[in-house]
Motif scaffolding. Sequence first.
Motif, PDB file in Angstrom:
ATOM      1  N   ASP A 280      -4.019  -0.854 -18.355  1.00  0.00           N
ATOM      2  CA  ASP A 280      -5.121  -1.510 -17.651  1.00  0.00           C
ATOM      3  C   ASP A 280      -4.890  -3.013 -17.487  1.00  0.00           C
ATOM      4  OD1 ASP A 280      -6.377   0.920 -17.516  1.00  0.00           O
ATOM      5  OD2 ASP A 280      -7.692   0.556 -19.242  1.00  0.00           O
ATOM      6  N   LEU A 281      -3.946  -3.562 -18.239  1.00  0.00           N
ATOM      7  CA  LEU A 281      -3.673  -5.000 -18.164  1.00  0.00           C
ATOM      8  C   LEU A 281      -2.475  -5.326 -17.263  1.00  0.00           C
ATOM      9  CD1 LEU A 281      -4.244  -6.075 -21.885  1.00  0.00           C
ATOM     10  CD2 LEU A 281      -5.818  -6.231 -19.944  1.00  0.00           C
ATOM     11  N   THR A 282      -1.989  -4.312 -16.529  1.00  0.00           N
ATOM     12  CA  THR A 282      -0.905  -4.564 -15.572  1.00  0.00           C
ATOM     13  C   THR A 282      -1.468  -5.228 -14.323  1.00  0.00           C
ATOM     14  OG1 THR A 282       0.392  -2.685 -16.375  1.00  0.00           O
ATOM     15  CG2 THR A 282       0.883  -3.509 -14.162  1.00  0.00           C
ATOM     16  N   VAL A 283      -0.925  -6.371 -13.985  1.00  0.00           N
ATOM     17  CA  VAL A 283      -1.448  -7.162 -12.864  1.00  0.00           C
ATOM     18  C   VAL A 283      -0.284  -7.723 -12.045  1.00  0.00           C
ATOM     19  CG1 VAL A 283      -2.684  -9.280 -12.243  1.00  0.00           C
ATOM     20  CG2 VAL A 283      -3.573  -7.811 -14.047  1.00  0.00           C
ATOM     21  N   GLU A 284      -0.421  -7.637 -10.722  1.00  0.00           N
ATOM     22  CA  GLU A 284       0.468  -8.369  -9.816  1.00  0.00           C
ATOM     23  C   GLU A 284      -0.342  -9.499  -9.194  1.00  0.00           C
ATOM     24  OE1 GLU A 284       2.515  -6.070  -6.933  1.00  0.00           O
ATOM     25  OE2 GLU A 284       3.481  -4.746  -8.394  1.00  0.00           O
ATOM     26  N   THR A 285       0.128 -10.707  -9.342  1.00  0.00           N
ATOM     27  CA  THR A 285      -0.662 -11.858  -8.901  1.00  0.00           C
ATOM     28  C   THR A 285       0.237 -12.961  -8.370  1.00  0.00           C
ATOM     29  OG1 THR A 285      -2.335 -13.471  -9.614  1.00  0.00           O
ATOM     30  CG2 THR A 285      -0.629 -12.884 -11.211  1.00  0.00           C
ATOM     31  N   ARG A 286      -0.356 -13.834  -7.591  1.00  0.00           N
ATOM     32  CA  ARG A 286       0.373 -14.963  -7.007  1.00  0.00           C
ATOM     33  C   ARG A 286      -0.083 -16.257  -7.692  1.00  0.00           C
ATOM     34  NH1 ARG A 286       2.959 -15.460  -2.146  1.00  0.00           N
ATOM     35  NH2 ARG A 286       2.100 -13.440  -1.500  1.00  0.00           N
ATOM     36  N   VAL A 287       0.882 -17.111  -7.973  1.00  0.00           N
ATOM     37  CA  VAL A 287       0.567 -18.403  -8.578  1.00  0.00           C
ATOM     38  C   VAL A 287      -0.095 -19.281  -7.524  1.00  0.00           C
ATOM     39  CG1 VAL A 287       1.488 -20.413  -9.785  1.00  0.00           C
ATOM     40  CG2 VAL A 287       2.555 -18.172 -10.110  1.00  0.00           C
ATOM     41  N   THR A 288      -1.254 -19.829  -7.855  1.00  0.00           N
ATOM     42  CA  THR A 288      -2.008 -20.628  -6.895  1.00  0.00           C
ATOM     43  C   THR A 288      -1.380 -22.010  -6.720  1.00  0.00           C
ATOM     44  OG1 THR A 288      -3.474 -21.521  -8.600  1.00  0.00           O
ATOM     45  CG2 THR A 288      -4.113 -19.430  -7.579  1.00  0.00           C
ATOM     46  N   GLU A 289      -1.953 -22.780  -5.808  1.00  0.00           N
ATOM     47  CA  GLU A 289      -1.445 -24.111  -5.524  1.00  0.00           C
ATOM     48  C   GLU A 289      -1.522 -25.035  -6.740  1.00  0.00           C
ATOM     49  OE1 GLU A 289       0.098 -25.350  -2.895  1.00  0.00           O
ATOM     50  OE2 GLU A 289       0.069 -23.392  -1.933  1.00  0.00           O
ATOM     51  N   ASN A 290      -2.504 -24.803  -7.598  1.00  0.00           N
ATOM     52  CA  ASN A 290      -2.613 -25.641  -8.798  1.00  0.00           C
ATOM     53  C   ASN A 290      -1.824 -25.082  -9.978  1.00  0.00           C
ATOM     54  OD1 ASN A 290      -4.152 -23.487  -9.598  1.00  0.00           O
ATOM     55  ND2 ASN A 290      -6.094 -24.617  -9.724  1.00  0.00           N
ATOM     56  N   GLY A 291      -1.015 -24.032  -9.720  1.00  0.00           N
ATOM     57  CA  GLY A 291      -0.123 -23.517 -10.748  1.00  0.00           C
ATOM     58  C   GLY A 291      -0.739 -22.538 -11.722  1.00  0.00           C
ATOM     59  N   SER A 292      -1.863 -21.919 -11.359  1.00  0.00           N
ATOM     60  CA  SER A 292      -2.544 -21.024 -12.289  1.00  0.00           C
ATOM     61  C   SER A 292      -2.617 -19.600 -11.740  1.00  0.00           C
ATOM     62  CB  SER A 292      -3.957 -21.526 -12.588  1.00  0.00           C
ATOM     63  OG  SER A 292      -4.752 -21.477 -11.412  1.00  0.00           O
TER      64      SER A 292
END
Length: 267
Positions: A46-58
């Motif tokens: 349930d903690l598997t995540v695909e995500t993009r790093v935002t402009e502020n690096g988070s």
Amino acid sequence: MTKFLRLLVGLCFALMLVPHTSAADAREYVLGSGDVIRVTVFQNPDLTVETRVTENGSITYPLIGGVNVGGLTLQATEKLIADKLRDGGFVLKPQVNVLLLQIRGNQVSVLGLVNRPGRYPLEIANTRVSDMLATAGGAAIGGADVVTLVGTRNGEPFRVEIDIPSLFDPDGIKADIPVQGGDILYIHRAPVFYIYGEVNRPGSFRLERGMTVMQALAQGGGITLRGTDKRLRLHRRNASGVVETVEPDMFMTLQADDVVFVRESLF
């Protein structure tokens, strides 16, 4: 005594096999805005995540919210997320894995007279100017020996011109500076000179460093049977933009955009 020596030799051999982590870490890729990562936690699907790093690096991660990963290596990102999961009491012994899916941050543009202009990712830290030029295929025919680097350092505009051949001098490592995401490398066309009149190959030619009038005549195929090396004319634009005409000797050094005229012999 023999047993002690065996232990000593074994210890030395083991130390030789220990990797130098500080040197390895310096070459690891660091995350930047736009990068896409996949985060997984062992036995916690349930903690598997695909995500993009935002402009502020988070990034935003379940249970722990915003996590600032910009500028961190993948290993450091794994540790940071694991610490937050453990400290928050969400996972007792989290085993976190971070996989880089797409590189979008930390890119350098290589433009101008190079063989493969474009934008290239910084796959490892401490990538230098020579590395990026090699990635772009090096300078193309007609490209200058100087590359201009434009970017930002410490929040301030940064610009420097680097002599490419000097990178391979004994002290060239000092000029081969690291590049950063968002930098632009540009190679302008090489300086040229022009020669016309009574020469076998009139036209424009690449101006080599320290080239003299005599070498320019050789580049132009030499003087024709009707020409003479007496009373040559050289047209040069001065600092004010005015074209001046001088009568050069054979060992005068040429400058960019000089025009050499070879007269016809009077006899």
